[in-house]
Design a protein around this motif. Structure first.
Motif, PDB file in Angstrom:
ATOM      1  N   LEU A 211       0.847  -1.190   0.000  1.00  0.00           N
ATOM      2  CA  LEU A 211       0.000   0.000   0.000  1.00  0.00           C
ATOM      3  C   LEU A 211       0.885   1.243   0.000  1.00  0.00           C
ATOM      4  CD1 LEU A 211      -2.486  -1.101   2.829  1.00  0.00           C
ATOM      5  CD2 LEU A 211      -2.626  -1.561   0.368  1.00  0.00           C
ATOM      6  N   HIS A 212       0.531   2.188  -0.872  1.00  0.00           N
ATOM      7  CA  HIS A 212       1.221   3.477  -0.836  1.00  0.00           C
ATOM      8  C   HIS A 212       0.379   4.396   0.044  1.00  0.00           C
ATOM      9  CE1 HIS A 212       2.439   7.490  -2.612  1.00  0.00           C
ATOM     10  NE2 HIS A 212       3.556   6.984  -2.124  1.00  0.00           N
ATOM     11  N   ALA A 213       0.929   4.739   1.203  1.00  0.00           N
ATOM     12  CA  ALA A 213       0.134   5.461   2.206  1.00  0.00           C
ATOM     13  C   ALA A 213       0.945   6.626   2.769  1.00  0.00           C
ATOM     14  CB  ALA A 213      -0.274   4.501   3.326  1.00  0.00           C
ATOM     15  N   ARG A 215       0.182   9.354   3.979  1.00  0.00           N
ATOM     16  CA  ARG A 215      -0.332  10.111   5.127  1.00  0.00           C
ATOM     17  C   ARG A 215      -0.358   9.304   6.411  1.00  0.00           C
ATOM     18  NH1 ARG A 215      -5.388  13.220   2.595  1.00  0.00           N
ATOM     19  NH2 ARG A 215      -5.722  13.697   4.781  1.00  0.00           N
ATOM     20  N   LEU A 216       0.083   8.073   6.337  1.00  0.00           N
ATOM     21  CA  LEU A 216       0.130   7.256   7.555  1.00  0.00           C
ATOM     22  C   LEU A 216       1.583   6.896   7.858  1.00  0.00           C
ATOM     23  CD1 LEU A 216      -1.182   5.695   9.844  1.00  0.00           C
ATOM     24  CD2 LEU A 216      -1.489   3.769   8.297  1.00  0.00           C
ATOM     25  N   ASN A 239       7.124   5.533   1.461  1.00  0.00           N
ATOM     26  CA  ASN A 239       5.747   5.507   1.985  1.00  0.00           C
ATOM     27  C   ASN A 239       4.977   4.232   1.646  1.00  0.00           C
ATOM     28  OD1 ASN A 239       5.893   8.184   3.100  1.00  0.00           O
ATOM     29  ND2 ASN A 239       5.794   8.927   0.986  1.00  0.00           N
ATOM     30  N   TYR A 269      -7.840  -1.587   7.052  1.00  0.00           N
ATOM     31  CA  TYR A 269      -8.635  -0.351   7.113  1.00  0.00           C
ATOM     32  C   TYR A 269      -9.168  -0.131   8.530  1.00  0.00           C
ATOM     33  CZ  TYR A 269     -12.314   3.006   5.910  1.00  0.00           C
ATOM     34  OH  TYR A 269     -13.124   4.107   5.863  1.00  0.00           O
ATOM     35  N   GLU A 274      -6.957   6.353   7.548  1.00  0.00           N
ATOM     36  CA  GLU A 274      -6.110   6.865   6.449  1.00  0.00           C
ATOM     37  C   GLU A 274      -5.886   5.799   5.389  1.00  0.00           C
ATOM     38  OE1 GLU A 274      -5.167   9.521   5.144  1.00  0.00           O
ATOM     39  OE2 GLU A 274      -5.455  10.808   6.886  1.00  0.00           O
ATOM     40  N   LEU A 275      -5.939   4.537   5.808  1.00  0.00           N
ATOM     41  CA  LEU A 275      -5.667   3.474   4.837  1.00  0.00           C
ATOM     42  C   LEU A 275      -6.767   3.385   3.775  1.00  0.00           C
ATOM     43  CD1 LEU A 275      -4.003   0.709   7.036  1.00  0.00           C
ATOM     44  CD2 LEU A 275      -2.959   2.125   5.263  1.00  0.00           C
ATOM     45  N   GLU A 277      -7.551   5.780   2.003  1.00  0.00           N
ATOM     46  CA  GLU A 277      -7.028   6.588   0.893  1.00  0.00           C
ATOM     47  C   GLU A 277      -5.726   6.032   0.321  1.00  0.00           C
ATOM     48  OE1 GLU A 277      -8.777   8.988  -0.427  1.00  0.00           O
ATOM     49  OE2 GLU A 277     -10.273   8.463   1.082  1.00  0.00           O
ATOM     50  N   ALA A 278      -5.227   4.968   0.936  1.00  0.00           N
ATOM     51  CA  ALA A 278      -3.969   4.388   0.436  1.00  0.00           C
ATOM     52  C   ALA A 278      -4.193   3.794  -0.955  1.00  0.00           C
ATOM     53  CB  ALA A 278      -3.495   3.298   1.398  1.00  0.00           C
TER      54      ALA A 278
END
Ligand SMILES: Cc1cc2nc3c(=O)[nH]c(=O)nc-3n(C[C@H](O)[C@H](O)[C@H](O)COP(=O)(O)OP(=O)(O)OC[C@H]3O[C@@H](n4cnc5c(N)ncnc54)[C@H](O)[C@@H]3O)c2cc1C
Length: 348
Positions: A211-213, A215-216, A239, A269, A274-275, A277-278
Motif C-alpha cells: 500500500l502506498h500510504a 499520510r500514515l 511511503n 482499514y 487513512e488506509l 485513501e492508500a
C-alpha cells in the motif's frame, strides 16, 4: 538462505560456485516476497523455542553482515507492536500469556498504555488504547537485501551461474544441462525447488499487498491480532506499507485471491482510516518452504548438506543457520573428503 550462506562461506575462506535457476536480480524465490520482519518474539507465539533461539542469534548477526554488504537495505531495529481491537482484547491477553510462558526475561515484553503508545506510535492511537511492544525486533527490505547480497557476492568473486537449474545433486557433485560437475561439497538451498529430494517438504502459501500510504507514518511493524488471522503492516521506504500475510496450506503461487485481498484490506482499514485513501500498488503471492514440524532442518552427509524448511523465517534464521552449516561442513571436511574433487564449495 543460499546468498547469506555464500557470504559466510567466503568469509570462512572457501571458493564458492552458486547455481540459481533464476536470474541474479529477480525470480520466484520466496525471499523476494517476504515482508522482511526479524521477529523472533512475535513469531514465538506459534513457533518452537529452537526457532526463537536461532532467531535471537541471527538478530545479533544481521548488523555485522549488513556492514559487510555496505549497502542500505532499509534495516531498522526499533521493535514491533502488537495490537487488538477492543472487541478482541482477549486475543492480546492470550498472545502475551503464550509468549510470557515461553520466555524467561520479562523485560522482552512491554505493555503500553494509551499515553505510552502515543509516544511511540502516535498514528495508532486513533483506534487503539493499548499495545504490546517487542522492543528487540527488527526488519529489513527483503528485495534490497537480496540485491545487496548479490552485489557483494559478485564483487567478492563468487562464480555465479544464473539461469542454471540444478537437475540432480549427490555427495560432491551436481548435474545441470551442461553436465555433471564435482566439488568438495554441495550445499542444497533450493527451498521448494528441493521438493523431489526432501520427503514431506511442502509449500505454505502467503499473500501480501503493498500500500502506498503517504499520510500514515508508522515507525515500526504493527501486528493486528484477530480471532481468525494474524495480520501485519511493515513500513518500507517511499511511503510503502507491506500488508500481509495469509497462511494457507497450499503450494499455489497464483495471484492473490479476492477473498484474501478483502480480508487483508478490511482488517488493515480497521487499523487506521487513512488506509482508506492508500493506493494498492502491488500484490504478490508465494510459498514458504516448510517441513512437517515447521522447523528448519540441516541434513548433513559427507559431501552433501541440505538446509531447508525455513517456513515463515528465512530472513530471521539465515545467518544463524549459515553459521551452523559451516560448522557441519568443517566437521565433514576434517573427516570425510570425497576423492578427486576441486578444492571448492558449491551451493545450489
Ligand atoms: C508472504 C510471505 C511473507 C514472508 N515474510 C517473512 C518475514 O517477514 N520474515 C522472514 O524471515 N521470512 C518471511 N518469509 C519466509 C521467507 O521468504 C522464506 O523462509 C525464505 O525465502 C526461504 O528461503 P530459501 O532460500 O530456503 O528459499 P527461497 O527464498 O525460495 O530461495 C530458493 C532459491 O533456490 C533456487 N532454486 C530452486 N530450485 C532450483 C534448482 N533446481 N536449481 C537451481 N536453483 C534453484 C530459487 O531460484 C531460489 O533462488 C515470508 C514468506 C512469504 C511467502
Amino acid at each position: 538462505m543460499g546468498r547469506v550462506l555464500a557470504c559466510y562461506l567466503l568469509r570462512a575462506g572457501h571458493r564458492v560456485t552458486l547455481f540459481d535457476r533464476d536470474p541474479v536480480d529477480s525470480g520466484a524465490a520466496a525471499a523476494y516476497t517476504a515482508a522482511g520482519m526479524l521477529a523472533p518474539w512475535a513469531e514465538l507465539e506459534q513457533s518452537e523455542m529452537s526457532v526463537f533461539r536461532l532467531g535471537l542469534r541471527s538478530l545479533q548477526l544481521w548488523p555485522e553482515l549488513l556492514r559487510e554488504l555496505g549497502r542500505d537495505v532499509d534495516f531498522h531495529q526499533r521493535g514491533s507492536l502488537v495490537v487488538a481491537h477492543a472487541a478482541d482484547a482477549g486475543e492480546l491477553v492470550h498472545f502475551r500469556r503464550r509468549l510470557a510462558a515461553k520466555l524467561t526475561a520479562a523485560d522482552q515484553l512491554r505493555d503500553l498504555d494509551a499515553a505510552a503508545l502515543e509516544q511511540l506510535e502516535p498514528a495508532l492511537t486513533d483506534v487503539f488504547d493499548r499495545a504490546l511492544w517487542l522492543p528487540g525486533e527488527a526488519w529489513l527490505d527483503g528485495r534490497r537485501t537480496m540485491a545487496a547480497l548479490a552485489g557483494h557476492l559478485q564483487a567478492a568473486g563468487v562464480a555465479w551461474q544464473p539461469d542454471t537449474a540444478v537437475l540432480g545433486l549427490e555427495p560432491g557433485a551436481l548435474t545441470t544441462e551442461r553436465g555433471r560437475q564435482r566439488f568438495d561439497s554441495v550445499i542444497d538451498c533450493r527451498g521448494l525447488g528441493a521438493r523431489d529430494d526432501i520427503p514431506g517438504l511442502r509449500g505454505v502459501r502467503g499473500e501480501l499487498l503493498w500500500l502506498h500510504a503517504p499520510r500514515l507514518r508508522l515507525q515500526r511493524p504493527v501486528r493486528l491480532l484477530h480471532p481468525r488471522y494474524r495480520l501485519y503492516l511493515v513500513p518500507r521506504q517511499d511511503n510503502i506499507l507491506v500488508l500481509g500475510a495469509t497462511q494457507l496450506e497450499s503450494d499455489d503461487t497464483g495471484p492473490v485471491t479476492v477473498r484474501s485481498a478483502l480480508e487483508l484490506l478490511s482488517a488493515a482499514y480497521s487499523m487506521h482510516s487513512e488506509l482508506g485513501e492508500a493506493r494498492l500498488v502491488h500484490s504478490e503471492a508465494n510459498c514458504r518452504p516448510a517441513l512437517a514440524d515447521n522447523q528448519p532442518a540441516i541434513v548433513a552427509t559427507p559431501g552433501l548438506i541440505r538446509v531447508n524448511g525455513l517456513f515463515r523465517h528465512g530472513f530471521l534464521l539465515a545467518p544463524a543457520l549459515a553459521q551452523d552449516v559451516i560448522e557441519h561442513l568443517h566437521r565433514d571436511a576434517a573427516g570425510n573428503r570425497p576423492a578427486g574433487t576441486d578444492n571448492e564449495v558449491m551451493q545450489a
